[in-house]
Design a protein around this motif. Sequence first.
Motif, mmCIF file in Angstrom:
data_model
loop_
_atom_site.group_PDB
_atom_site.id
_atom_site.type_symbol
_atom_site.label_atom_id
_atom_site.label_comp_id
_atom_site.label_asym_id
_atom_site.label_seq_id
_atom_site.Cartn_x
_atom_site.Cartn_y
_atom_site.Cartn_z
ATOM 1 N N PHE A 103 0.851 -1.195 0.000
ATOM 2 C CA PHE A 103 0.000 0.000 0.000
ATOM 3 C C PHE A 103 0.887 1.246 0.000
ATOM 4 C CE2 PHE A 103 -2.977 -2.893 2.432
ATOM 5 C CZ PHE A 103 -3.840 -3.066 1.380
ATOM 6 N N GLU A 107 -2.249 6.440 0.844
ATOM 7 C CA GLU A 107 -3.573 5.842 1.002
ATOM 8 C C GLU A 107 -3.751 5.283 2.406
ATOM 9 O OE1 GLU A 107 -4.453 2.780 -1.823
ATOM 10 O OE2 GLU A 107 -2.622 1.638 -1.451
ATOM 11 N N ALA A 111 -6.722 6.527 4.679
ATOM 12 C CA ALA A 111 -7.644 5.557 5.266
ATOM 13 C C ALA A 111 -7.737 5.773 6.768
ATOM 14 C CB ALA A 111 -7.167 4.135 4.964
ATOM 15 N N THR A 115 -11.153 6.853 8.750
ATOM 16 C CA THR A 115 -11.750 5.851 9.620
ATOM 17 C C THR A 115 -11.654 6.268 11.086
ATOM 18 O OG1 THR A 115 -9.673 4.616 9.631
ATOM 19 C CG2 THR A 115 -11.342 3.920 8.053
ATOM 20 N N LEU A 118 -14.265 8.756 11.798
ATOM 21 C CA LEU A 118 -15.534 8.046 11.999
ATOM 22 C C LEU A 118 -15.621 7.499 13.418
ATOM 23 C CD1 LEU A 118 -16.969 5.442 9.511
ATOM 24 C CD2 LEU A 118 -16.948 5.031 11.954
ATOM 25 N N ARG A 121 -16.659 10.087 15.852
ATOM 26 C CA ARG A 121 -18.097 10.351 15.848
ATOM 27 C C ARG A 121 -18.839 9.295 16.667
ATOM 28 N NH1 ARG A 121 -17.319 12.582 10.573
ATOM 29 N NH2 ARG A 121 -17.292 10.512 9.632
ATOM 30 N N LEU A 122 -18.517 8.021 16.416
ATOM 31 C CA LEU A 122 -19.178 6.947 17.159
ATOM 32 C C LEU A 122 -18.834 7.025 18.644
ATOM 33 C CD1 LEU A 122 -18.744 3.918 14.724
ATOM 34 C CD2 LEU A 122 -20.821 5.211 15.193
ATOM 35 N N MET A 179 -6.148 -1.877 11.521
ATOM 36 C CA MET A 179 -5.590 -0.735 10.793
ATOM 37 C C MET A 179 -4.552 -0.014 11.640
ATOM 38 S SD MET A 179 -7.680 1.976 8.506
ATOM 39 C CE MET A 179 -8.340 0.624 7.584
ATOM 40 N N GLU B 114 -22.208 3.428 8.912
ATOM 41 C CA GLU B 114 -21.198 4.487 9.025
ATOM 42 C C GLU B 114 -20.034 4.279 8.056
ATOM 43 O OE1 GLU B 114 -21.619 7.195 10.596
ATOM 44 O OE2 GLU B 114 -23.539 6.530 11.392
ATOM 45 N N THR B 115 -19.573 3.021 7.956
ATOM 46 C CA THR B 115 -18.407 2.803 7.091
ATOM 47 C C THR B 115 -18.761 2.970 5.622
ATOM 48 O OG1 THR B 115 -18.865 0.426 7.144
ATOM 49 C CG2 THR B 115 -17.252 1.261 8.706
ATOM 50 N N LEU B 118 -18.898 6.565 4.824
ATOM 51 C CA LEU B 118 -17.527 7.030 4.633
ATOM 52 C C LEU B 118 -17.044 6.710 3.219
ATOM 53 C CD1 LEU B 118 -14.669 6.438 7.165
ATOM 54 C CD2 LEU B 118 -14.329 6.083 4.736
ATOM 55 N N ARG B 121 -18.258 9.141 0.722
ATOM 56 C CA ARG B 121 -17.502 10.392 0.701
ATOM 57 C C ARG B 121 -16.211 10.234 -0.093
ATOM 58 N NH1 ARG B 121 -19.788 11.383 5.911
ATOM 59 N NH2 ARG B 121 -18.281 10.015 6.900
ATOM 60 N N LEU B 122 -15.488 9.153 0.186
ATOM 61 C CA LEU B 122 -14.234 8.933 -0.545
ATOM 62 C C LEU B 122 -14.499 8.690 -2.020
ATOM 63 C CD1 LEU B 122 -12.304 6.631 1.963
ATOM 64 C CD2 LEU B 122 -11.875 9.034 1.460
ATOM 65 N N ASN B 169 -9.021 3.416 -2.414
ATOM 66 C CA ASN B 169 -8.134 3.312 -1.258
ATOM 67 C C ASN B 169 -7.982 1.849 -0.827
ATOM 68 O OD1 ASN B 169 -7.479 3.209 1.701
ATOM 69 N ND2 ASN B 169 -7.192 5.394 1.311
ATOM 70 N N GLY B 170 -6.775 1.311 -1.000
ATOM 71 C CA GLY B 170 -6.511 -0.097 -0.747
ATOM 72 C C GLY B 170 -6.904 -0.583 0.626
ATOM 73 N N PRO B 171 -6.397 0.020 1.678
ATOM 74 C CA PRO B 171 -6.757 -0.450 3.020
ATOM 75 C C PRO B 171 -8.257 -0.406 3.266
ATOM 76 C CG PRO B 171 -4.871 1.009 3.134
ATOM 77 C CD PRO B 171 -5.337 1.043 1.718
ATOM 78 N N VAL B 172 -8.905 0.647 2.814
ATOM 79 C CA VAL B 172 -10.349 0.749 2.991
ATOM 80 C C VAL B 172 -11.052 -0.369 2.228
ATOM 81 C CG1 VAL B 172 -12.381 2.131 2.429
ATOM 82 C CG2 VAL B 172 -10.381 3.216 3.462
#
Lengths: 251, 251
Positions: A103, A107, A111, A115, A118, A121-122, A179, B114-115, B118, B121-122, B169-172
């Motif tokens: 990777f 990126e 990521a 994330t 996010l 927010r949670l 991650m 949520e994910t 996200l 958006r990306l 985005n690879g990890p995502v």
Amino acid sequence: MSLQYDEIVRGGLARQVADLIRTAILEGRLAVDERLPTEDELARRFGISRPTVREALKVLAAQNLIRSRRGPAGGTFVNRPDKDAAARTITDTATLLVGMGRFDIDEIVAARMETEALCCRLAAANRSEADLAAMADEIALLGEETLSDEDFCASDVRFHRAVVQATGNGPVQLMMHAMIESFIPITNMLIYRDHERRRTVAAHQHIRAAIAARDAETAAQLMRDHVEDMRTVLDQALARRNIDKRQGGTS
Amino acid sequence: MSLQYDEIVRGGLARQVADLIRTAILEGRLAVDERLPTEDELARRFGISRPTVREALKVLAAQNLIRSRRGPAGGTFVNRPDKDAAARTITDTATLLVGMGRFDIDEIVAARMETEALCCRLAAANRSEADLAAMADEIALLGEETLSDEDFCASDVRFHRAVVQATGNGPVQLMMHAMIESFIPITNMLIYRDHERRRTVAAHQHIRAAIAARDAETAAQLMRDHVEDMRTVLDQALARRNIDKRQGGTS
DNA sequence: ATTTTAATATTCGTCAGACCTTTTATGTTT
DNA sequence: AAACATAAAAGGTCTGACGAATATTAAAAT
């Protein structure tokens, strides 16, 4: 116990047997904590040798599907799916990809930025007092001047994990731990100078405060800025390393 | 090739040997596509028997770290870390946890809501024309009246995957594919009625339009609403199933 | 001379049976 | 009743061998 002991058709025997047993477990035909027949018995029923049975069982054990114990009350047992074991597996897999450079840094940072925003927010919605306390602990630790670089990084990781924990969402925790952990080798490349350390501590404090106030959007934006900051420092570190490489080619 | 063939101290031999080789691979002391010594040679150097060596190698093969081929040019080789293989491993692990009920439906839905928002958006920022075309394909397919329930679900999954793909985005992608795939067994419980199907198609169309227009926030909100909708249908399905269970106890 | 075919060597895949180590259950002794 | 010794069960490992697949090499046919 429900298992077909024939139907073997083609391919490596060990692989086929492993697939048969795995399918039986995944389809629930073998209950959790149920004991499989002994290795001798399996060999007899599948019509193969014991070493081959053992190779198959080793594969399943490597996937955390079964466990083995010796002795009269021993044997091979179906494992209960375990969140921690699963988290380890996912983390290891992700770490391998990151470590082998599959990777781009960009990126990965992107990521993580999105994330973790996010998660903020949670976390703002679901955090408990214990979560806030865990964050406070790491903030206090991170503020200590005498901390070594390694301890500083480790505490930084724990703070981010605490934020993830505060989301109270299992699937999100599973993915985010992977991650964050897989990102560690890269963050460890950083050498934090004093004023960068203070920036980090300040950022963590602000993030925690926003989460404590249940201000989701502020927390998310602060986290984005924080990761962006890390990226800047990271870029500088990488640039320095490249310069060093060109100048003092001591490879 | 750099491997220590002694230092064995405690624990299962096969396990120890597997750990030694794995560490060597992870630390880069064994290069990608490098060939390990033959099994006989490994047995000789480690001072153990070949079946034990094979058990160790099977474990590593199960983790996609090595591969084996027969013949004179055969042997055991170090695998290049592969995104697809890693995605399978992560997906399988997550699917197991979900399938065995280690997560609440609520937290799964929340995580996905949520994910995927996200991802929208990306995707709005990074989508290519090819990504938009892939989404359009699935929307068209999903609109066909004659589609079976299975095909409808499959196409629905592919649309969501297309959105994830569009993030670039690879990890995502890695994490999201696992989340979407592991959710399939639950979505497949749904039986979509006609008006629900139309709602789904409409939602997909709106999401795609927002992504095409690079309107990140609208796309994200539409996706949240869409997943929320699915949850409603899911709750009804679960309620029906529970009622059926109580009435016709045909277990 | 080139292509096709056959022989051969190498390496993983499997087998058979035995022995060792660990762990539990049993039974004996105090 | 408690402590200890003994035996049995199961996984863990070893030895040696044979089978199967495959690349290399040699031979043969075109």
